[in-house]
Design an enzyme around this catalytic site. Sequence first.
Site, short mmCIF file in Angstrom:
data_model
loop_
_atom_site.label_atom_id
_atom_site.label_comp_id
_atom_site.label_asym_id
_atom_site.label_seq_id
_atom_site.Cartn_x
_atom_site.Cartn_y
_atom_site.Cartn_z
NE ARG A 54 -0.31 1.57 3.56
CZ ARG A 54 0.81 2.29 3.69
NH1 ARG A 54 1.99 1.73 3.87
NH2 ARG A 54 0.77 3.61 3.60
N GLY A 55 0.25 2.40 -0.12
CA GLY A 55 1.03 3.62 -0.29
C GLY A 55 1.19 3.86 -1.78
CG ASP A 246 -2.90 8.20 -1.67
OD1 ASP A 246 -2.88 8.78 -0.57
OD2 ASP A 246 -2.54 7.03 -1.83
O1 MRU Z 1 -4.61 3.23 1.91
P1 MRU Z 1 -3.13 3.45 1.85
O2 MRU Z 1 -2.42 2.92 3.04
O3 MRU Z 1 -2.55 2.96 0.55
O4 MRU Z 1 -2.97 5.02 1.87
C1 MRU Z 1 -1.68 5.58 1.83
C2 MRU Z 1 -1.67 7.06 1.95
O5 MRU Z 1 -2.68 7.71 1.99
C3 MRU Z 1 -0.33 7.73 1.94
O6 MRU Z 1 -0.36 8.90 2.71
C4 MRU Z 1 0.02 8.11 0.49
O7 MRU Z 1 -0.09 7.00 -0.34
C5 MRU Z 1 1.37 8.68 0.38
S1 MRU Z 1 2.58 7.40 0.64
C6 MRU Z 1 4.08 7.90 0.22
#
Ligand code: MRU
Length: 358
Positions: A54-55, A246
Amino acid sequence: MRDRLLAAEKVRAIDWRDGTLYLLDQRALPFEETWLAYKDAAGVAEAIRSMVVRGAPAIGISAAYGLLLGVRQRLAEGGDWRASLEADFAVLGEARPTGVNLSWALNRMRERLRRLKEGDDPSQVMEAEAQSIHDSDREANLNMAQLGVELIRRYQGSEQTVLTHCNTGALATGGFGTALGVIRGAWLDGMIEHVYVDETRPWLQGTRLTAWELVNEGIPVSVNADSAAAHLMKTKGITWVIVGADRIAANGDVANKIGTYQLAVNAMHHGVRFMVVAPSSTIDMSLASGDEIVLEERDGSELLEIAGTRIAPDVEVCNPVFDVTPADLIDVIVTEKGIVERPDTAKLAQLMCRKRLH
Ligand code: MRU
Protein backbone atom coordinates in the site's frame (compact mmCIF):
# COMPACT_ATOMS: atom_id res chain seq x y z
CA MET A 1 23.15 14.57 3.52
CA ARG A 2 22.51 12.11 0.67
CA ASP A 3 25.01 9.57 2.07
CA ARG A 4 23.53 9.79 5.55
CA LEU A 5 20.05 9.31 4.13
CA LEU A 6 21.17 6.29 2.13
CA ALA A 7 22.83 4.82 5.21
CA ALA A 8 19.54 5.26 7.09
CA GLU A 9 17.64 3.15 4.53
CA LYS A 10 16.84 0.00 6.49
CA VAL A 11 13.41 -1.29 5.52
CA ARG A 12 12.40 -2.45 2.03
CA ALA A 13 8.87 -3.54 1.21
CA ILE A 14 9.34 -4.55 -2.45
CA ASP A 15 11.95 -6.93 -3.77
CA TRP A 16 12.30 -8.13 -7.37
CA ARG A 17 14.52 -11.20 -7.52
CA ASP A 18 15.03 -14.00 -10.06
CA GLY A 19 11.80 -13.35 -11.93
CA THR A 20 9.63 -13.18 -8.79
CA LEU A 21 8.12 -10.21 -6.99
CA TYR A 22 8.38 -10.42 -3.20
CA LEU A 23 6.19 -8.12 -1.10
CA LEU A 24 6.47 -7.61 2.65
CA ASP A 25 2.93 -8.35 3.90
CA GLN A 26 1.92 -5.06 5.54
CA ARG A 27 -1.25 -6.61 6.96
CA ALA A 28 0.87 -8.67 9.35
CA LEU A 29 3.16 -5.87 10.58
CA PRO A 30 4.41 -4.98 13.14
CA PHE A 31 4.43 -8.43 14.73
CA GLU A 32 5.24 -10.63 11.76
CA GLU A 33 7.62 -9.94 8.89
CA THR A 34 6.24 -12.19 6.19
CA TRP A 35 7.32 -11.98 2.55
CA LEU A 36 4.82 -13.18 -0.06
CA ALA A 37 5.96 -14.24 -3.55
CA TYR A 38 4.11 -13.29 -6.74
CA LYS A 39 4.47 -14.78 -10.20
CA ASP A 40 1.57 -13.25 -12.13
CA ALA A 41 -0.21 -9.94 -12.68
CA ALA A 42 -3.53 -11.07 -11.17
CA GLY A 43 -1.76 -12.04 -7.94
CA VAL A 44 -0.07 -8.64 -7.73
CA ALA A 45 -3.41 -6.90 -8.38
CA GLU A 46 -4.94 -8.85 -5.50
CA ALA A 47 -1.98 -7.91 -3.27
CA ILE A 48 -2.66 -4.24 -4.05
CA ARG A 49 -6.41 -4.57 -3.47
CA SER A 50 -6.00 -6.41 -0.17
CA MET A 51 -3.27 -4.04 1.12
CA VAL A 52 -0.37 -6.51 1.23
CA VAL A 53 1.35 -3.54 -0.41
CA ARG A 54 0.00 0.00 0.00
CA GLY A 55 1.03 3.62 -0.29
CA ALA A 56 0.70 5.28 -3.68
CA PRO A 57 4.34 5.03 -4.89
CA ALA A 58 4.74 1.43 -3.65
CA ILE A 59 1.51 0.50 -5.42
CA GLY A 60 2.82 2.01 -8.67
CA ILE A 61 6.14 0.16 -8.42
CA SER A 62 4.39 -3.14 -7.62
CA ALA A 63 2.03 -2.66 -10.57
CA ALA A 64 5.04 -2.15 -12.89
CA TYR A 65 6.56 -5.45 -11.72
CA GLY A 66 3.10 -7.05 -11.97
CA LEU A 67 2.89 -6.00 -15.59
CA LEU A 68 6.38 -7.37 -16.17
CA LEU A 69 5.20 -10.71 -14.77
CA GLY A 70 2.31 -10.47 -17.23
CA VAL A 71 4.69 -9.89 -20.14
CA ARG A 72 6.72 -12.95 -19.18
CA GLN A 73 3.67 -15.15 -18.75
CA ARG A 74 2.04 -14.00 -22.01
CA LEU A 75 5.26 -14.52 -23.97
CA ALA A 76 5.55 -18.04 -22.57
CA GLU A 77 1.95 -18.78 -23.57
CA GLY A 78 2.73 -17.77 -27.18
CA GLY A 79 0.19 -16.40 -29.68
CA ASP A 80 -0.68 -12.72 -29.71
CA TRP A 81 0.96 -11.92 -26.38
CA ARG A 82 0.42 -8.17 -26.68
CA ALA A 83 -3.34 -8.69 -27.03
CA SER A 84 -3.51 -11.04 -24.02
CA LEU A 85 -1.45 -8.56 -21.99
CA GLU A 86 -4.40 -6.14 -22.09
CA ALA A 87 -6.11 -8.31 -19.44
CA ASP A 88 -3.12 -7.72 -17.14
CA PHE A 89 -3.19 -3.98 -17.75
CA ALA A 90 -6.89 -4.02 -16.88
CA VAL A 91 -6.70 -6.12 -13.72
CA LEU A 92 -3.78 -4.09 -12.36
CA GLY A 93 -5.28 -0.74 -13.37
CA GLU A 94 -8.49 -1.47 -11.47
CA ALA A 95 -6.83 -2.63 -8.25
CA ARG A 96 -7.26 0.68 -6.38
CA PRO A 97 -8.76 3.93 -7.71
CA THR A 98 -7.35 6.94 -5.85
CA GLY A 99 -3.55 6.86 -6.12
CA VAL A 100 -2.48 8.03 -9.57
CA ASN A 101 0.95 6.39 -9.30
CA LEU A 102 -0.71 3.10 -10.28
CA SER A 103 -1.90 4.31 -13.70
CA TRP A 104 1.23 6.47 -14.08
CA ALA A 105 3.45 3.38 -13.73
CA LEU A 106 1.26 1.30 -16.05
CA ASN A 107 1.30 4.11 -18.64
CA ARG A 108 5.09 4.17 -18.48
CA MET A 109 5.18 0.41 -19.04
CA ARG A 110 2.72 0.73 -21.94
CA GLU A 111 4.80 3.47 -23.55
CA ARG A 112 7.98 1.38 -23.26
CA LEU A 113 6.13 -1.54 -24.81
CA ARG A 114 5.06 0.67 -27.70
CA ARG A 115 8.68 1.65 -28.38
CA LEU A 116 9.98 -1.95 -28.54
CA LYS A 117 12.07 -2.45 -31.67
CA GLU A 118 12.60 -5.46 -33.89
CA GLY A 119 15.12 -7.73 -32.16
CA ASP A 120 14.50 -6.36 -28.64
CA ASP A 121 13.91 -8.93 -25.93
CA PRO A 122 10.56 -7.70 -24.48
CA SER A 123 11.15 -9.44 -21.18
CA GLN A 124 14.55 -7.80 -20.66
CA VAL A 125 13.46 -4.36 -21.84
CA MET A 126 10.35 -4.35 -19.65
CA GLU A 127 12.35 -5.58 -16.66
CA ALA A 128 14.70 -2.63 -17.08
CA GLU A 129 11.72 -0.27 -17.26
CA ALA A 130 10.12 -1.64 -14.07
CA GLN A 131 13.45 -1.41 -12.28
CA SER A 132 13.92 2.14 -13.49
CA ILE A 133 10.49 3.09 -12.10
CA HIS A 134 11.57 1.56 -8.78
CA ASP A 135 15.00 3.26 -8.78
CA SER A 136 13.64 6.65 -9.77
CA ASP A 137 11.17 6.61 -6.89
CA ARG A 138 14.09 5.95 -4.53
CA GLU A 139 15.99 8.86 -6.06
CA ALA A 140 12.90 11.07 -5.78
CA ASN A 141 12.69 10.24 -2.06
CA LEU A 142 16.27 11.43 -1.60
CA ASN A 143 15.67 14.70 -3.43
CA MET A 144 12.44 15.39 -1.56
CA ALA A 145 14.07 14.73 1.81
CA GLN A 146 16.81 17.24 1.04
CA LEU A 147 14.37 19.89 -0.19
CA GLY A 148 11.97 19.35 2.72
CA VAL A 149 14.75 19.60 5.28
CA GLU A 150 16.04 22.85 3.70
CA LEU A 151 12.54 24.24 3.93
CA ILE A 152 12.14 23.38 7.61
CA ARG A 153 15.53 24.94 8.31
CA ARG A 154 14.57 28.07 6.36
CA TYR A 155 11.32 28.59 8.25
CA GLN A 156 11.96 27.38 11.74
CA GLY A 157 15.39 25.86 12.32
CA SER A 158 15.96 23.27 15.02
CA GLU A 159 13.71 21.68 17.66
CA GLN A 160 10.73 20.85 15.48
CA THR A 161 7.71 18.99 16.74
CA VAL A 162 5.86 17.49 13.81
CA LEU A 163 2.65 15.59 13.28
CA THR A 164 2.16 13.08 10.48
CA HIS A 165 -0.68 10.92 9.23
CA CYS A 166 -0.88 7.45 7.70
CA ASN A 167 2.35 5.78 6.56
CA THR A 168 4.55 7.52 4.03
CA GLY A 169 7.82 5.77 4.79
CA ALA A 170 9.88 2.92 3.39
CA LEU A 171 6.79 0.71 3.43
CA ALA A 172 4.88 3.09 1.16
CA THR A 173 7.60 3.86 -1.41
CA GLY A 174 10.60 2.50 -3.26
CA GLY A 175 13.03 4.30 -0.93
CA PHE A 176 12.70 5.55 2.61
CA GLY A 177 9.68 7.71 2.20
CA THR A 178 8.03 10.95 1.15
CA ALA A 179 6.72 12.81 4.22
CA LEU A 180 8.49 10.34 6.49
CA GLY A 181 11.63 10.79 4.38
CA VAL A 182 11.62 14.52 5.17
CA ILE A 183 11.06 13.73 8.85
CA ARG A 184 13.92 11.19 8.76
CA GLY A 185 16.21 13.72 7.08
CA ALA A 186 15.31 16.43 9.60
CA TRP A 187 15.97 13.95 12.42
CA LEU A 188 19.40 13.11 10.98
CA ASP A 189 20.12 16.86 10.91
CA GLY A 190 19.17 17.15 14.59
CA MET A 191 16.06 19.22 13.91
CA ILE A 192 13.35 16.92 15.25
CA GLU A 193 12.38 16.93 18.89
CA HIS A 194 9.29 14.73 18.62
CA VAL A 195 7.01 13.12 16.04
CA TYR A 196 3.30 12.72 16.74
CA VAL A 197 1.73 10.01 14.60
CA ASP A 198 -2.01 9.85 14.04
CA GLU A 199 -3.20 6.28 14.50
CA THR A 200 -4.97 6.64 11.11
CA ARG A 201 -8.27 4.87 11.52
CA PRO A 202 -9.56 2.55 10.34
CA TRP A 203 -6.60 0.60 8.94
CA LEU A 204 -4.15 1.98 11.52
CA GLN A 205 -1.26 2.70 9.16
CA GLY A 206 0.08 5.17 11.76
CA THR A 207 -0.05 2.88 14.78
CA ARG A 208 1.11 -0.27 13.03
CA LEU A 209 3.49 0.93 10.30
CA THR A 210 4.77 4.46 10.90
CA ALA A 211 5.33 3.82 14.61
CA TRP A 212 7.21 0.62 13.68
CA GLU A 213 9.47 2.43 11.21
CA LEU A 214 10.26 5.30 13.61
CA VAL A 215 10.72 3.18 16.74
CA ASN A 216 13.15 0.94 14.83
CA GLU A 217 15.26 4.00 14.09
CA GLY A 218 15.16 5.47 17.56
CA ILE A 219 13.26 8.60 16.44
CA PRO A 220 11.20 9.98 19.36
CA VAL A 221 7.61 9.18 18.49
CA SER A 222 4.22 8.82 20.10
CA VAL A 223 0.97 7.57 18.61
CA ASN A 224 -2.22 9.53 19.19
CA ALA A 225 -5.89 9.08 18.36
CA ASP A 226 -6.77 10.89 15.13
CA SER A 227 -9.26 12.97 17.10
CA ALA A 228 -6.45 14.29 19.36
CA ALA A 229 -4.77 16.22 16.55
CA ALA A 230 -6.34 19.65 17.13
CA HIS A 231 -5.70 19.41 20.85
CA LEU A 232 -2.05 18.47 20.21
CA MET A 233 -1.63 21.43 17.86
CA LYS A 234 -2.93 23.70 20.61
CA THR A 235 -0.92 22.24 23.48
CA LYS A 236 2.25 20.55 22.19
CA GLY A 237 3.96 23.23 20.14
CA ILE A 238 3.57 21.41 16.84
CA THR A 239 5.31 23.42 14.12
CA TRP A 240 4.61 21.33 11.02
CA VAL A 241 2.05 18.83 9.78
CA ILE A 242 3.86 16.75 7.15
CA VAL A 243 1.86 14.30 5.01
CA GLY A 244 2.07 12.43 1.70
CA ALA A 245 -0.38 12.34 -1.19
CA ASP A 246 -2.13 9.81 -3.40
CA ARG A 247 -3.12 12.22 -6.17
CA ILE A 248 -2.58 15.95 -6.60
CA ALA A 249 -4.89 17.75 -9.05
CA ALA A 250 -3.62 20.48 -11.39
CA ASN A 251 -4.77 23.23 -9.02
CA GLY A 252 -2.90 21.74 -6.04
CA ASP A 253 -5.83 20.03 -4.30
CA VAL A 254 -4.44 16.94 -2.57
CA ALA A 255 -6.10 13.55 -2.13
CA ASN A 256 -4.57 11.69 0.78
CA LYS A 257 -5.59 9.32 3.57
CA ILE A 258 -8.92 10.12 5.21
CA GLY A 259 -8.35 12.62 8.00
CA THR A 260 -5.78 14.72 6.12
CA TYR A 261 -8.37 17.41 5.29
CA GLN A 262 -9.33 17.93 8.91
CA LEU A 263 -5.64 18.15 9.83
CA ALA A 264 -5.19 20.95 7.29
CA VAL A 265 -8.20 22.87 8.61
CA ASN A 266 -6.89 22.50 12.15
CA ALA A 267 -3.35 23.44 11.13
CA MET A 268 -4.57 26.68 9.57
CA HIS A 269 -6.58 27.52 12.68
CA HIS A 270 -3.53 26.98 14.90
CA GLY A 271 -0.95 28.63 12.64
CA VAL A 272 0.83 25.30 12.07
CA ARG A 273 2.54 24.97 8.68
CA PHE A 274 1.20 22.24 6.37
CA MET A 275 3.61 20.40 4.05
CA VAL A 276 2.69 17.78 1.43
CA VAL A 277 5.55 15.61 0.16
CA ALA A 278 5.02 13.57 -3.01
CA PRO A 279 6.93 12.62 -6.17
CA SER A 280 5.85 14.37 -9.37
CA SER A 281 4.35 11.02 -10.46
CA THR A 282 1.58 11.82 -7.94
CA ILE A 283 0.61 15.02 -9.76
CA ASP A 284 -2.26 14.48 -12.18
CA MET A 285 -2.41 17.49 -14.50
CA SER A 286 -5.38 15.93 -16.33
CA LEU A 287 -7.68 16.76 -13.41
CA ALA A 288 -8.48 20.45 -12.97
CA SER A 289 -9.36 20.13 -9.29
CA GLY A 290 -9.75 17.66 -6.47
CA ASP A 291 -13.50 17.41 -7.18
CA GLU A 292 -12.60 15.11 -10.08
CA ILE A 293 -10.58 12.64 -8.00
CA VAL A 294 -12.23 9.27 -7.38
CA LEU A 295 -12.07 8.57 -3.66
CA GLU A 296 -11.98 4.93 -2.67
CA GLU A 297 -14.54 3.56 -0.22
CA ARG A 298 -13.61 0.30 1.44
CA ASP A 299 -15.51 -2.48 3.11
CA GLY A 300 -17.45 -1.65 6.26
CA SER A 301 -15.72 -4.46 8.15
CA GLU A 302 -12.69 -2.14 8.50
CA LEU A 303 -14.81 -0.06 10.89
CA LEU A 304 -17.07 -2.69 12.40
CA GLU A 305 -14.28 -5.05 13.44
CA ILE A 306 -11.01 -4.76 15.30
CA ALA A 307 -8.48 -7.49 14.51
CA GLY A 308 -11.30 -9.67 13.20
CA THR A 309 -13.55 -9.19 16.27
CA ARG A 310 -16.91 -7.55 15.71
CA ILE A 311 -17.32 -4.41 17.86
CA ALA A 312 -20.53 -2.89 16.51
CA PRO A 313 -24.22 -3.71 16.16
CA ASP A 314 -25.76 -4.38 12.77
CA VAL A 315 -25.38 -0.87 11.34
CA GLU A 316 -24.70 0.85 8.03
CA VAL A 317 -21.14 2.03 7.46
CA CYS A 318 -19.66 4.98 5.61
CA ASN A 319 -15.97 4.24 5.00
CA PRO A 320 -14.29 6.67 2.58
CA VAL A 321 -10.55 6.02 2.92
CA PHE A 322 -9.27 9.19 1.22
CA ASP A 323 -10.27 12.85 1.30
CA VAL A 324 -9.30 15.97 -0.61
CA THR A 325 -7.47 18.85 1.05
CA PRO A 326 -8.11 22.10 -0.86
CA ALA A 327 -4.96 23.79 -2.18
CA ASP A 328 -5.59 26.96 -0.19
CA LEU A 329 -4.99 25.07 3.06
CA ILE A 330 -1.56 23.88 1.89
CA ASP A 331 1.59 25.89 2.61
CA VAL A 332 3.91 23.90 0.42
CA ILE A 333 4.13 20.86 -1.84
CA VAL A 334 7.58 19.25 -1.98
CA THR A 335 8.43 17.12 -5.02
CA GLU A 336 11.73 15.80 -6.40
CA LYS A 337 11.58 18.54 -9.05
CA GLY A 338 11.34 21.33 -6.53
CA ILE A 339 8.95 22.93 -4.08
CA VAL A 340 5.74 24.84 -4.71
CA GLU A 341 4.62 27.25 -2.03
CA ARG A 342 0.91 28.17 -1.89
CA PRO A 343 0.17 25.83 -4.82
CA ASP A 344 -2.06 26.80 -7.75
CA THR A 345 -2.52 25.68 -11.35
CA ALA A 346 0.10 27.99 -12.86
CA LYS A 347 2.77 27.05 -10.32
CA LEU A 348 2.16 23.31 -10.69
CA ALA A 349 2.20 23.56 -14.50
CA GLN A 350 5.56 25.33 -14.27
CA LEU A 351 6.92 22.68 -11.89
CA MET A 352 5.90 19.83 -14.19
CA CYS A 353 7.96 21.36 -17.04
CA ARG A 354 11.08 21.39 -14.89
CA LYS A 355 13.83 18.82 -14.78
CA ARG A 356 14.97 17.58 -11.39
CA LEU A 357 16.73 20.07 -9.15
CA HIS A 358 19.27 17.65 -7.65
O1 MRU B 1 -4.61 3.23 1.91
P1 MRU B 1 -3.13 3.45 1.85
O2 MRU B 1 -2.42 2.92 3.04
O3 MRU B 1 -2.55 2.96 0.55
O4 MRU B 1 -2.97 5.02 1.87
C1 MRU B 1 -1.68 5.58 1.83
C2 MRU B 1 -1.67 7.06 1.95
O5 MRU B 1 -2.68 7.71 1.99
C3 MRU B 1 -0.33 7.73 1.94
O6 MRU B 1 -0.36 8.90 2.71
C4 MRU B 1 0.02 8.11 0.49
O7 MRU B 1 -0.09 7.00 -0.34
C5 MRU B 1 1.37 8.68 0.38
S1 MRU B 1 2.58 7.40 0.64
C6 MRU B 1 4.08 7.90 0.22
